[in-house]
Design a protein around this motif. Structure first.
Motif, mmCIF file in Angstrom:
data_model
loop_
_atom_site.group_PDB
_atom_site.id
_atom_site.type_symbol
_atom_site.label_atom_id
_atom_site.label_comp_id
_atom_site.label_asym_id
_atom_site.label_seq_id
_atom_site.Cartn_x
_atom_site.Cartn_y
_atom_site.Cartn_z
ATOM 1 N N LYS A 1 37.105 38.037 37.902
ATOM 2 C CA LYS A 1 37.874 36.850 37.520
ATOM 3 C C LYS A 1 37.872 36.652 36.011
ATOM 4 N N TYR A 2 36.693 36.656 35.399
ATOM 5 C CA TYR A 2 36.609 36.405 33.960
ATOM 6 C C TYR A 2 37.044 37.612 33.139
ATOM 7 N N GLU A 3 36.830 38.820 33.644
ATOM 8 C CA GLU A 3 37.331 39.999 32.939
ATOM 9 C C GLU A 3 38.853 39.952 32.870
ATOM 10 N N GLY A 4 39.492 39.601 33.976
ATOM 11 C CA GLY A 4 40.949 39.501 33.990
ATOM 12 C C GLY A 4 41.461 38.450 33.025
ATOM 13 N N ARG A 5 40.783 37.308 32.978
ATOM 14 C CA ARG A 5 41.209 36.237 32.066
ATOM 15 C C ARG A 5 41.059 36.652 30.608
ATOM 16 N N ILE A 6 39.946 37.300 30.278
ATOM 17 C CA ILE A 6 39.705 37.703 28.889
ATOM 18 C C ILE A 6 40.705 38.779 28.471
ATOM 19 N N VAL A 7 40.954 39.750 29.335
ATOM 20 C CA VAL A 7 41.913 40.806 29.013
ATOM 21 C C VAL A 7 43.308 40.215 28.849
ATOM 22 N N LEU A 8 43.672 39.257 29.707
ATOM 23 C CA LEU A 8 44.978 38.606 29.591
ATOM 24 C C LEU A 8 45.094 37.853 28.266
ATOM 25 N N GLU A 9 44.036 37.138 27.881
ATOM 26 C CA GLU A 9 44.048 36.424 26.600
ATOM 27 C C GLU A 9 44.216 37.388 25.436
ATOM 28 N N GLU A 10 43.531 38.546 25.500
ATOM 29 C CA GLU A 10 43.650 39.534 24.425
ATOM 30 C C GLU A 10 45.058 40.108 24.362
ATOM 31 N N ILE B 1 32.412 38.800 28.476
ATOM 32 C CA ILE B 1 32.472 38.363 29.876
ATOM 33 C C ILE B 1 31.208 37.605 30.239
ATOM 34 N N TYR B 2 30.044 38.134 29.854
ATOM 35 C CA TYR B 2 28.782 37.438 30.123
ATOM 36 C C TYR B 2 28.776 36.054 29.467
ATOM 37 N N MET B 3 29.231 35.976 28.231
ATOM 38 C CA MET B 3 29.252 34.686 27.529
ATOM 39 C C MET B 3 30.185 33.699 28.233
ATOM 40 N N ARG B 4 31.337 34.166 28.684
ATOM 41 C CA ARG B 4 32.281 33.276 29.368
ATOM 42 C C ARG B 4 31.679 32.771 30.676
ATOM 43 N N ILE B 5 31.007 33.654 31.417
ATOM 44 C CA ILE B 5 30.371 33.239 32.673
ATOM 45 C C ILE B 5 29.301 32.194 32.388
ATOM 46 N N LEU B 6 28.497 32.406 31.345
ATOM 47 C CA LEU B 6 27.476 31.418 30.980
ATOM 48 C C LEU B 6 28.098 30.090 30.567
ATOM 49 N N GLU B 7 29.144 30.145 29.767
ATOM 50 C CA GLU B 7 29.807 28.918 29.323
ATOM 51 C C GLU B 7 30.361 28.139 30.508
ATOM 52 N N LYS B 8 31.020 28.830 31.421
ATOM 53 C CA LYS B 8 31.625 28.159 32.569
ATOM 54 C C LYS B 8 30.568 27.638 33.537
ATOM 55 N N SER B 9 29.439 28.338 33.642
ATOM 56 C CA SER B 9 28.396 27.866 34.555
ATOM 57 C C SER B 9 27.717 26.609 34.026
ATOM 58 N N CYS B 10 27.798 26.388 32.725
ATOM 59 C CA CYS B 10 27.196 25.189 32.131
ATOM 60 C C CYS B 10 28.192 24.051 31.980
ATOM 61 N N ALA B 11 29.460 24.319 32.183
ATOM 62 C CA ALA B 11 30.482 23.279 32.053
ATOM 63 C C ALA B 11 30.457 22.378 33.280
ATOM 64 N N THR B 12 30.846 21.137 33.090
ATOM 65 C CA THR B 12 30.880 20.195 34.198
ATOM 66 C C THR B 12 32.302 19.742 34.458
ATOM 67 N N ASN B 13 32.529 19.233 35.634
ATOM 68 C CA ASN B 13 33.823 18.719 36.023
ATOM 69 C C ASN B 13 33.945 17.294 35.503
ATOM 70 N N GLN B 14 34.937 17.032 34.675
ATOM 71 C CA GLN B 14 35.092 15.719 34.054
ATOM 72 C C GLN B 14 35.337 14.614 35.076
ATOM 73 N N ALA B 15 36.022 14.941 36.177
ATOM 74 C CA ALA B 15 36.275 13.930 37.200
ATOM 75 C C ALA B 15 34.964 13.463 37.829
ATOM 76 N N PHE B 16 34.063 14.402 38.143
ATOM 77 C CA PHE B 16 32.770 14.029 38.708
ATOM 78 C C PHE B 16 31.901 13.330 37.678
ATOM 79 N N ASP B 17 31.969 13.784 36.444
ATOM 80 C CA ASP B 17 31.201 13.125 35.385
ATOM 81 C C ASP B 17 31.587 11.659 35.261
ATOM 82 N N SER B 18 32.874 11.381 35.287
ATOM 83 C CA SER B 18 33.312 9.998 35.124
ATOM 84 C C SER B 18 32.945 9.147 36.333
ATOM 85 N N MET B 19 32.844 9.754 37.517
ATOM 86 C CA MET B 19 32.486 8.991 38.709
ATOM 87 C C MET B 19 30.990 8.695 38.790
ATOM 88 N N PHE B 20 30.154 9.653 38.383
ATOM 89 C CA PHE B 20 28.730 9.543 38.670
ATOM 90 C C PHE B 20 27.825 9.344 37.457
#
Length: 136
Positions: free
Chosen positions: A52-61, A91-110
């Motif tokens: 998934k992330y390899e495809g996204r990074i290659v597409l961005e490039e 790819i590793y960095m993107r996976i780490l970044e996304k795993s640490c990101a939160t969903n803003q909708a849930f953040d605003s609710m809780f």
């Protein structure tokens, strides 16, 4: 990640478990075209996450290269070689970044809005970023 999700669901009340089960079945049907079999996980495998992330990074490039078509060929070849060398790292960095990101909708609710927590979270995020960069 999967273990944390399963633990949180096991501690939930029956209606919460039923709701998450129904939502997982809906997502599986929407994304994969089939229902989940009993005992299987709705989470993606490591290979699926990587692809998934390899495809996204290659597409961005590719998009970046198409936007900059007027550049010099020598510079483009050097950049392509550099991109091939560190694609796995990105790819590793993107996976780490996304795993640490939160969903803003849930953040605003809780999450409550308190100034001291934001400062603490910023410090933790900064320290985590520094630690990851040291490892790589």
């Amino acid at each position: 990640r999967i273990a944390a999700k399963e633990y949180a669901r096991s501690r939930c009340v029956l209606t919460g478990r039923a709701a998450t089960l129904l939502f997982d079945q809906y997502r599986s049907l929407r994304d994969r075209g089939q229902f989940l079999s009993p005992g299987s996980s709705s989470s993606m495998s490591w290979e699926e996450i990587w692809d998934k992330y390899e495809g996204r990074i290659v597409l961005e490039e590719c998009e970046d290269q198409l936007e900059g078509e007027g550049g010099k060929d020598k510079k483009r070849r050097r950049k392509k070689k550099q991109n091939e060398d560190d694609l796995a790292t990105r790819i590793y960095m993107r996976i780490l970044e996304k795993s640490c990101a939160t969903n803003q909708a849930f953040d605003s609710m809780f999450l409550t809005e308190e100034g001291s927590e934001d400062g603490d979270l910023d410090a933790i995020a900064s320290q985590l970023d520094n630690d990851v960069r040291e490892i790589l």
